[in-house]
Design a protein around this motif. Sequence first.
Motif, PDB file in Angstrom:
ATOM      1  N   HIS A   1      63.062  -4.862  57.755  1.00  0.00           N
ATOM      2  CA  HIS A   1      62.065  -4.451  58.757  1.00  0.00           C
ATOM      3  C   HIS A   1      62.350  -3.032  59.233  1.00  0.00           C
TER       4      HIS A   1
ATOM      5  N   HIS B   1      60.154   1.114  59.754  1.00  0.00           N
ATOM      6  CA  HIS B   1      58.863   1.785  59.915  1.00  0.00           C
ATOM      7  C   HIS B   1      58.868   3.090  59.128  1.00  0.00           C
TER       8      HIS B   1
ATOM      9  N   ASP C   1      56.785  -1.847  58.106  1.00  0.00           N
ATOM     10  CA  ASP C   1      55.717  -2.306  59.002  1.00  0.00           C
ATOM     11  C   ASP C   1      54.712  -1.161  59.139  1.00  0.00           C
TER      12      ASP C   1
ATOM     13  N   LYS D   1      53.007  -9.084  60.016  1.00  0.00           N
ATOM     14  CA  LYS D   1      53.828  -8.781  61.192  1.00  0.00           C
ATOM     15  C   LYS D   1      52.955  -9.007  62.420  1.00  0.00           C
TER      16      LYS D   1
ATOM     17  N   HIS E   1      64.763  -8.499  65.229  1.00  0.00           N
ATOM     18  CA  HIS E   1      65.613  -7.771  66.194  1.00  0.00           C
ATOM     19  C   HIS E   1      66.701  -8.671  66.788  1.00  0.00           C
TER      20      HIS E   1
ATOM     21  N   ASP F   1      65.054  -1.533  61.755  1.00  0.00           N
ATOM     22  CA  ASP F   1      63.924  -1.234  62.637  1.00  0.00           C
ATOM     23  C   ASP F   1      63.792   0.275  62.877  1.00  0.00           C
TER      24      ASP F   1
HETATM   25 ZN    ZN Z   1      59.712  -2.678  64.263  1.00  0.00          ZN
END
Ligand code: ZN
Length: 380
Positions: free
Chosen positions: A15, A17, A102, A168, A269, A325
């Motif tokens: 996960h 970005h 994501d 997501k 997370h 993340d």
């Molecule tokens: Zn995220």
Amino acid sequence: MTPIDLTHISVADNHCHGLYHTQKPKDATAWHRLFTESDDPGMSREHVATTLFYRRLIREMATFLACEPREEAVLAARQQYTDRDLIRKFLHAANFAVLFVDKGYPPTELTLPDNELSDLAGCRVAPMLRVEILMQHLIAEHNTLASVIEALQAALNDVRGQGYVALKSIVAYRTGLNIRTWDTGDAEAAFAQARHEVQEKGSLRLAHKPLLDTLLHVTFTEAARQELPIQFHTGYGDTDADMLLANPLHLRAVLEQRKYRAMPVVILHECYPYTRQAAYLAAVYENVYLDLSYGIPLLGYNEMIEFTRAAFDVAPFSKLLYSSDGVGVPEIHWMSALDGRRILGQVLGERVASGELSTIEAEAAAVAVLRDNAVRLYKP
Ligand SMILES: [Zn+2]
């Protein structure tokens, strides 16, 4: 206790970005803003630089960029590279097997396209579809709830066929993880309010609970039919999220439904600070997986050790997935990969010392969590 050396293992970041086209923040405060979940301007100006996360980042970057471990020196060293070279340098050093991205944030016009990111990282990029953004578009385009539901079913009919490997959801940021089943009347009333917002403002922030919950049930039906994983933001986030409703135990009503059991649920997370609750869910529901993120939440080393210990002590390690993340700049993706390997090496070394795992089993567990569990789950 001897830590296990995991530096050679390539990582699947399950996960993260996209990265910004423009990598040069205009000043130190703009740079700090990348390392906080707070919107309060004084946080970026005054306080971010005193978190252990940030101190660790500056020291690690200084070593990597061969400069003094001071913010000004690190930012000056960073300036020497073109945007593309900077991204390539950090991502190559992190040694990724796959980046699961994501696509819901940051806006796609600000970030590199997937093929370019793939080139710079030297690995596959597997995109994931954020469902609330899709729902917002469909609500803006259709004037009845029935037609939105029909359009959502059509849009989610073949998600892998569109190139996405997972869904997501940010429902924890909008109305909470306590997703309910609503009467049609409640959902219709919420739809009317949402349409009113579209007409007033020209756009929609979908936070109308009966409507969002109803559309999520449509989504879950489609995901279960396709055995498609869905990631949920849980726990630590910006102040949009009510942390009480970001507790993963609120997912019980969804997890208890047999008809959704074919839908793998990834709790993101480490659900910090609810890691133990999330690890419990991964221990009792076959379809629940727990993401361990070593980038964001922005934690000190000790808390990362603690959540890793808790996750391993409660959940099967076939259910644990590594992530960063990371958002926008490559440093978070990079440092998280270093920290994740180091922390897993330490925690698994402790498990060997306690007699729970052999060294060979501990190494296999590390490879599973760092890479192979994600590859098996998402089939990128
Ligand atoms: Zn995220």
